[in-house]
Design an enzyme around this catalytic site. Structure first.
Site, PDB file in Angstrom:
ATOM      1  N   GLU A 167       0.793  -1.226   0.000  1.00 27.02           N
ATOM      2  CA  GLU A 167       0.000   0.000   0.000  1.00 27.02           C
ATOM      3  C   GLU A 167       0.829   1.282   0.000  1.00 27.02           C
ATOM      4  O   GLU A 167       0.928   1.994   1.004  1.00 27.02           O
ATOM      5  CB  GLU A 167      -0.961  -0.014   1.199  1.00 27.02           C
ATOM      6  N   GLU A 351      -6.004  -7.947  -0.388  1.00 25.63           N
ATOM      7  CA  GLU A 351      -6.669  -7.684   0.896  1.00 25.63           C
ATOM      8  C   GLU A 351      -8.102  -7.272   0.627  1.00 25.63           C
ATOM      9  O   GLU A 351      -8.372  -6.473  -0.265  1.00 25.63           O
ATOM     10  CB  GLU A 351      -5.993  -6.543   1.679  1.00 25.63           C
TER      11      GLU A 351
END
Length: 440
Positions: A167, A351
């Protein structure tokens, strides 16, 4: 669950994910200090000033936890390595105890038939490197490359897949512009440098792993669907800018060797010298692309200097994180990513999950809300596959209730409940539902 394993292609991977600082217990095993330790000790940053010192004590309980992964019928386990556990000062002397842990962890996955899917960095910069500027310092790309070589020389031969950095938006924008995570800065110049250097470090890490003869290397991007809060031209422009900052900057840098013009309008004066020359490194060939997806945001014009936008309260059902539940966004990202950035490259949902209250009642946790959330998002994945998108896997966040960064231990994302006083693990109803679905 209304989905079964057989609803998906035979080679489709089901997995679950965790991260090192959130579960391991960072104060143990010779790990060095991280900027998350510093951030948590600063008043007002983290709920009750909680930290990852003990977390879920995965360092000592990893076999029990991997039994849970295998017991649910998952194919793969996505985990992260801690830079400071391997290199307590970020450079220099290696903590052999840390390397030994990841060695044992890898073997334990393989013994249970689980595919090890590693992420090298999930947000915990060694404090000694943060003192030198951390992600603001161009040298971070070299430091990270050195860490990559040390950890992957030890365990890289047994990895199913590896991604360098989890991320990048959180690493750069959330942590350097919004101040929401370590190092907690609110500085546009620091942000511009971090947003570039995080991708330069990604590229250098890929280069190192290719040099070690590794393959199945990818990048993991968190994505948040952006929509205008109304039909005005101004709201559409700001929603496009939010999309540029959050999604297109990182995808564009890695897959197109270019940053979006609407974001450069604000960041260009603050970019490091020679940034345009780094794209040959940033655009190293990848074998797959990972998407972390949770929610959407409604965006409107806001006051103040660039980017001058604001989030508007959504109207959909929300999770305990106050995030709207919007599975359509995952479908749209899968289709858009394949069409505009990656083509035939395999895509993985690396995710996806939700936070809930998840209290134990009579020894059980009824989290049907989580089962429904997963089902809805698997609908989105299945729909994308039917339209020809090469989606190859889905990883639930998270295996365990854990340290949820600035929210401390309040937000529970796990398929497995953790009592943070006793550290007892209790599988929730969603865990059992998935285990049944994955039987076939």
């Amino acid at each position: 669950m209304h989905h079964r394993r057989t609803d998906f292609p035979q080679d489709f991977l089901f997995g679950t994910a965790t991260s090192s600082y959130q579960i391991e217990g960072h104060a143990q095993g010779g790990a060095g200090r991280t900027h998350w330790d510093d951030f948590a000790e600063t008043p007002g940053n983290v709920v009750r000033a909680e930290n990852g010192d003990l977390a879920c004590d995965h360092l000592h309980r990893y076999e029990e936890d991997l039994d849970l992964v295998a017991g649910a019928g998952f194919d793969a386990y996505r985990f992260s390595t801690s830079w400071a556990r391997v290199l307590p000062e970020g450079r220099g002397a290696v903590n052999q105890e840390g390397l030994d842990f990841y060695d044992r962890l890898t073997d334990a996955m393989l013994e249970r038939g689980l595919k090890p899917c590693a992420t090298l960095y999930h947000w915990e910069m060694p404090s000694a490197l943060n003192d030198l500027g951390g992600w603001r310092n161009r040298d971070v790309a070299g430091w990270f490359a050195d860490f990559t070589e040390i950890i992957m020389r030890r365990i890289g031969d047994r990895m199913h897949s590896v991604a360098p950095i989890n991320e990048p938006w959180c690493v750069a924008w959330l942590s350097h512009f919004l101040g929401g995570q370590a190092p907690g800065l609110r500085d546009i110049r620091a942000t511009a440098r971090a947003m570039h250097h995080v991708l330069l470090a990604h590229g250098r890490s890929i280069e190192v792993m290719r040099g070690l003869g590794m393959d199945n290397l990818g990048g993991v991007f968190n994505m948040e669907w952006s929509e205008p809060a109304d039909d005005s031209e101004a709201a559409h422009r700001k929603a496009a800018l939010y999309d540029g900052i959050y999604n297109r900057w990182f995808m564009g840098g890695v897959f197109k060797g270019a940053y979006p013009e609407n974001v450069l309008e604000g960041l260009l004066p603050h970019m490091p010298a020679g940034w345009q020359d780094d794209f040959p490194t940033i655009t190293q060939k990848l074998d797959w692309c990972g998407i972390n997806y949770y929610t959407r945001k409604l965006i409107a014009p806001g006051p103040g200097p660039w980017p001058a936008l604001r989030e508007v309260e959504g109207v959909l059902a929300k999770t305990y994180m106050d995030w709207e539940i919007y599975p359509e966004g995952l479908y749209r990202f899968l289709t858009r990513t394949a069409k505009e950035y990656t083509g035939d490259l395999p895509l993985y949902v690396t995710e996806n999950g939700m936070a809930g209250h998840d209290d134990i009642v009579a020894g059980e946790i009824d989290d049907s809300h989580r089962t429904d959330y997963i089902d809805q998002h698997l609908d989105a994945v299945q729909r994308a596959i039917e339209e020809g998108v090469p989606a190859k896997g889905y990883f639930v966040w998270s295996l365990l209730d854990n340290y949820e960064w600035s929210f401390g231990y309040d937000k529970r994302f796990g398929l497995v409940h953790v009592d943070f006083d006793t550290l007892a693990r209790t599988p929730k109803a969603s865990y059992h539902a998935l285990a049944d679905a994955l039987k076939g």
